[in-house]
Structure formats: structure tokens, C-alpha cells
Design a protein around this motif. Structure first.
Motif, short mmCIF file in Angstrom:
data_model
loop_
_atom_site.label_atom_id
_atom_site.label_comp_id
_atom_site.label_asym_id
_atom_site.label_seq_id
_atom_site.Cartn_x
_atom_site.Cartn_y
_atom_site.Cartn_z
N VAL A 1 0.85 -1.20 0.00
CA VAL A 1 0.00 0.00 0.00
C VAL A 1 0.88 1.24 0.00
O VAL A 1 0.69 2.16 -0.80
CB VAL A 1 -0.95 0.02 1.22
CG1 VAL A 1 -1.66 1.36 1.33
CG2 VAL A 1 -1.96 -1.11 1.16
N LYS A 2 1.85 1.27 0.89
CA LYS A 2 2.74 2.42 1.01
C LYS A 2 3.49 2.68 -0.28
O LYS A 2 3.60 3.83 -0.74
CB LYS A 2 3.72 2.18 2.16
CG LYS A 2 4.06 3.40 2.92
CD LYS A 2 4.77 3.08 4.21
CE LYS A 2 6.18 2.66 3.95
NZ LYS A 2 7.00 2.56 5.14
N GLN A 3 3.96 1.63 -0.92
CA GLN A 3 4.70 1.76 -2.18
C GLN A 3 3.81 2.34 -3.28
O GLN A 3 4.22 3.25 -4.01
CB GLN A 3 5.24 0.40 -2.60
CG GLN A 3 6.00 0.41 -3.90
CD GLN A 3 6.44 -0.99 -4.32
OE1 GLN A 3 5.96 -1.99 -3.81
NE2 GLN A 3 7.37 -1.05 -5.26
N LEU A 4 2.59 1.85 -3.40
CA LEU A 4 1.66 2.33 -4.42
C LEU A 4 1.26 3.79 -4.17
O LEU A 4 1.22 4.59 -5.11
CB LEU A 4 0.42 1.44 -4.48
CG LEU A 4 0.64 0.04 -5.04
CD1 LEU A 4 -0.59 -0.83 -4.78
CD2 LEU A 4 0.95 0.10 -6.53
N VAL A 5 0.97 4.12 -2.92
CA VAL A 5 0.58 5.49 -2.57
C VAL A 5 1.73 6.46 -2.84
O VAL A 5 1.52 7.54 -3.38
CB VAL A 5 0.11 5.56 -1.10
CG1 VAL A 5 0.00 6.99 -0.63
CG2 VAL A 5 -1.22 4.83 -0.93
N ALA A 6 2.93 6.07 -2.48
CA ALA A 6 4.10 6.94 -2.68
C ALA A 6 4.38 7.19 -4.16
O ALA A 6 4.96 8.22 -4.51
CB ALA A 6 5.33 6.33 -2.01
N ALA A 7 3.94 6.28 -5.01
CA ALA A 7 4.23 6.38 -6.45
C ALA A 7 3.13 7.07 -7.26
O ALA A 7 3.37 7.43 -8.41
CB ALA A 7 4.49 4.98 -7.01
N ASN A 8 1.93 7.26 -6.67
CA ASN A 8 0.82 7.76 -7.47
C ASN A 8 -0.06 8.72 -6.65
O ASN A 8 -0.70 8.30 -5.69
CB ASN A 8 -0.03 6.59 -7.96
CG ASN A 8 -1.12 7.01 -8.92
OD1 ASN A 8 -1.61 8.12 -8.90
ND2 ASN A 8 -1.52 6.07 -9.77
N PRO A 9 -0.13 10.00 -7.03
CA PRO A 9 -0.93 10.98 -6.29
C PRO A 9 -2.44 10.70 -6.26
O PRO A 9 -3.14 11.27 -5.44
CB PRO A 9 -0.67 12.29 -7.04
CG PRO A 9 0.58 12.08 -7.78
CD PRO A 9 0.63 10.62 -8.11
#
Length: 138
Positions: free
Chosen positions: A109-117
Motif C-alpha cells: 500500500v505504502k509503495q503504491l501510494v508513494a508512487a501515485n498521487p
């Protein structure tokens, strides 16, 4: 003997309540859209699909059955996991919606959120770092 059993049960309940982790609702650090619990609930129930500024929202769920997901469903959505499953089953059956995509872990989740606004998700609050922005904690 009954008093001892009661004390044991109460101790286990208090211990399990204390061990529940705080949940952090997270988004990309550049996201400036303020969201309250009502808005977040509407997003994860498929009732809202865009941020107040018009940008698309992509909600990410943790796997059904995970402790973080159960805590999120209860604390933020105000429903049990089985109620949420039933809610989405009805919407999918009628063609009126699809549930948020599920991912394996807090780290994903953290990785996806950090990569996409556009993405919003939730993780154990103890795992939050500078790669994401916390909207709310429960």
C-alpha cells in the motif's frame, strides 16, 4: 472459580484491545486535498470517485481477513468486514460498482501510494514515513 474465569476473560479483552494498531489513512505527499472520515468512507464505499479538486481517486484495500483491514472497516467505515463484503456483493451483482483493488500488505500500500498521487490507502500507523502523507489516524 467463576471470578477467576471472568478476570481472565476481561484481561484477554483488555490485552487484545491494547494490541490493536492505529490505522493511518495515507495519500501521496503532494496531495493537498483535505479529506475527513465521511469523505474517506464514501471513497472506500465507491460513492465518491474524485478529489475535491477534480482529480481521480483510486482506493486501495488490504486483503480481506487482514487485521488492518478489519480495523479499518470497523473504525473508518463503521461496519464489520462481513457487512462490507455483503455491501460490495450487492453492488457488483447489480453492476453498480466494484470494490477497491486489494493488495497484499502495508508495504505494498505504502509503495503504491508513494508512487501515485491519485491513490489513497491505509496502513498500520507505526509504518508511516516521509514517502507518504497521513490524512487521518484512527
Amino acid at each position: 472459580m467463576k471470578l477467576l474465569k471472568l478476570a481472565t476473560v476481561l484481561g484477554l479483552v483488555i490485552f487484545s484491545m491494547g494490541s490493536l494498531a492505529d490505522i493511518a489513512i495515507i495519500t501521496h505527499p503532494s496531495n493537498t486535498n483535505p479529506l475527513d472520515q465521511t469523505a474517506i468512507s464514501k471513497i472506500f464505499l465507491g460513492k465518491v470517485k474524485s478529489y475535491p479538486d477534480g482529480g481521480t481517486i483510486i482506493a486501495i484495500n488490504q486483503l480481506e481477513g487482514s487485521p488492518v483491514r478489519a480495523a479499518f472497516d470497523e473504525s473508518v467505515l463503521g461496519k464489520s468486514s462481513s457487512q462490507i463484503k455483503s455491501y460490495w456483493s450487492k453492488l457488483m451483482f447489480t453492476g453498480k460498482g466494484t470494490p477497491p483493488q486489494e493488495v497484499q500488505s502495508d508495504a505494498e500500500v505504502k509503495q503504491l501510494v508513494a508512487a501515485n498521487p491519485s491513490i489513497i490507502g491505509y496502513v498500520d500507523a507505526s509504518l508511516v514515513d516521509d514517502s507518504v502523507k497521513v490524512l487521518l489516524k484512527f
